[in-house]
Design an enzyme around this catalytic site. Structure first.
Site, PDB file in Angstrom:
ATOM      1  N   THR A 197       0.786  -1.230   0.000  1.00 29.28           N
ATOM      2  CA  THR A 197       0.000   0.000   0.000  1.00 29.28           C
ATOM      3  C   THR A 197       0.823   1.286   0.000  1.00 29.28           C
ATOM      4  O   THR A 197       0.298   2.343  -0.332  1.00 29.28           O
ATOM      5  CB  THR A 197      -0.921   0.030   1.233  1.00 29.28           C
ATOM      6  N   PHE A 209       0.616   4.105   9.046  1.00 33.28           N
ATOM      7  CA  PHE A 209       0.978   5.137   8.069  1.00 33.28           C
ATOM      8  C   PHE A 209       1.555   4.543   6.783  1.00 33.28           C
ATOM      9  O   PHE A 209       2.238   5.224   6.031  1.00 33.28           O
ATOM     10  CB  PHE A 209       1.994   6.111   8.692  1.00 33.28           C
ATOM     11  N   TYR A 210       1.274   3.277   6.519  1.00 27.63           N
ATOM     12  CA  TYR A 210       1.789   2.612   5.321  1.00 27.63           C
ATOM     13  C   TYR A 210       0.885   2.895   4.120  1.00 27.63           C
ATOM     14  O   TYR A 210       0.202   2.009   3.601  1.00 27.63           O
ATOM     15  CB  TYR A 210       1.869   1.100   5.544  1.00 27.63           C
ATOM     16  N   GLY A 211       0.892   4.124   3.692  1.00 27.00           N
ATOM     17  CA  GLY A 211       0.084   4.495   2.538  1.00 27.00           C
ATOM     18  C   GLY A 211       0.579   5.794   1.942  1.00 27.00           C
ATOM     19  O   GLY A 211       1.436   6.479   2.513  1.00 27.00           O
TER      20      GLY A 211
END
Length: 342
Positions: A27, A63-65
């Site tokens: 992502t 916050f992996y986007g």
């Protein structure tokens, strides 16, 4: 027989596959994240390859986007577990958080730590329990007792299963463990990242029954040997920003890839599998979590669990590592700003 590791939470000892699965690349892309179909197929393939009773360690992030949708990873996981509820019992979910809402800015305060955990739980929508929560970094402006104290309350209330730490020195890990039992510590470990800091953390964790979650065991794919020059990295790939991949450094760093590839060829395994097996060999409490957004790559990585390294194999790999020279920092920009080894 599949090799396993144990994650010791306050309520139970969870048996997980010796090799886990990092989900960041699914992502967090410069362009659009991978489709649900591709992500789901990849996660399922990995879990389905394991024997009954062995859970897959999945590693996600708040916050992996991309900038406009930083919670993309959590949202994807929520949709996955909604569609495949049977997989909740087959997986152990770890999520990194601890940054400000919709920002990659560290904030370990009690207020933000509370916000972060609640936000992760909310995004999961009750589809999967948060088995382990870890702040991505240690905030030097906030006492460790404050941050971990908040997380301990969440464990006590049953809202999260256990506490992890990330990017910490051995001394910090032990300090945190005294405040509340730490189930796992996440650090970068690979044939090109194995120095005194890693060795100290691995030793301290072993002595205190703490699992070591080893991220980037293939050096962000560099050690796989599939990327042979800087131009092989797609223009939308985040690795273009990492110093060790830069054109001025690439060829110098590639020497270790050639040497590890030669050893892997002799064993009839891939360089990636050799690297993962080497990291795994550093202790029965170590869980490498190679990242992948592709089914075939995930299955290749997990097959590293079947690679048995002899004493001679380990001697050869260790000699390569001991004599290797690397150019470029671990992360882009100011290394102090990355809060490494907190």
């Amino acid at each position: 027989m599949t090799s396993t590791a144990t994650i010791r939470t306050p309520s139970s000892a969870v048996v997980v596959n010796k090799i886990g699965h990092g989900l960041m690349s699914m992502t967090w892309q410069v362009v659009a994240p991978k489709s649900d179909e591709e992500c789901f197929e990849t996660i399922k393939a990995g879990v389905d390859s394991l024997p009954n009773g062995v859970k897959m360690f999945l590693n996600g992030g708040e916050f992996y986007g991309p900038e406009n949708h930083m919670t993309a990873n959590l949202d994807m996981l929520s949709r996955f577990f909604e569609k495949y509820p049977d997989y909740t019992k087959k997986t152990f979910l770890s999520v990194k958080g601890g940054t400000k809402a919709n920002e990659r800015v560290l904030d370990g305060s009690a207020a933000n730590t509370t916000r972060s955990v609640n936000a992760v739980i909310e995004r999961l929508r009750g589809k999967k329990k948060l088995d382990l929560f870890e702040c991505a970094r240690v905030d030097p402006k906030v006492p460790l007792e404050e941050t971990i104290g908040v997380l301990a309350e969440f464990v006590k209330e049953g809202k999260i299963g256990s506490i992890g730490m990330s990017e910490v020195r051995a001394e910090t890990l032990l300090r945190g463990h005294k405040i509340h039992p730490i189930a796992a510590v996440e650090i970068e470990v690979s044939p090109w990242e194995y120095g005194p800091e890693q060795q100290a953390v691995i030793k301290a964790a072993k002595e205190n029954n703490i699992a070591v979650v080893a991220y980037s065991p293939i050096g962000r794919g560099f050690l796989s040997g599939e990327i042979k020059k800087f131009e092989d990295i797609p223009e939308t790939d985040l690795r273009r920003y990492f110093p060790r991949f830069h054109p001025d450094n690439f060829d110098k760093n590639f020497d270790i890839v050639n040497k590890l590839s030669a050893i892997a060829k002799e064993k009839n395994v891939t360089p990636a599998q050799l690297s993962i097996a080497w990291v795994s060999s550093l202790g029965d409490h170590i869980v490498p979590i190679p990242g992948s957004s592709r089914k075939d790559r995930t299955l290749e990585n997990l097959a590293g669990n079947n690679v048995k390294l002899t004493a001679d194999d380990l001697k050869q790999v260790n000699e390569v590592i001991d004599n290797a020279t690397f150019v470029g920092n671990r992360y882009p920009g100011d290394q102090k700003a990355a809060f490494l080894w907190g």
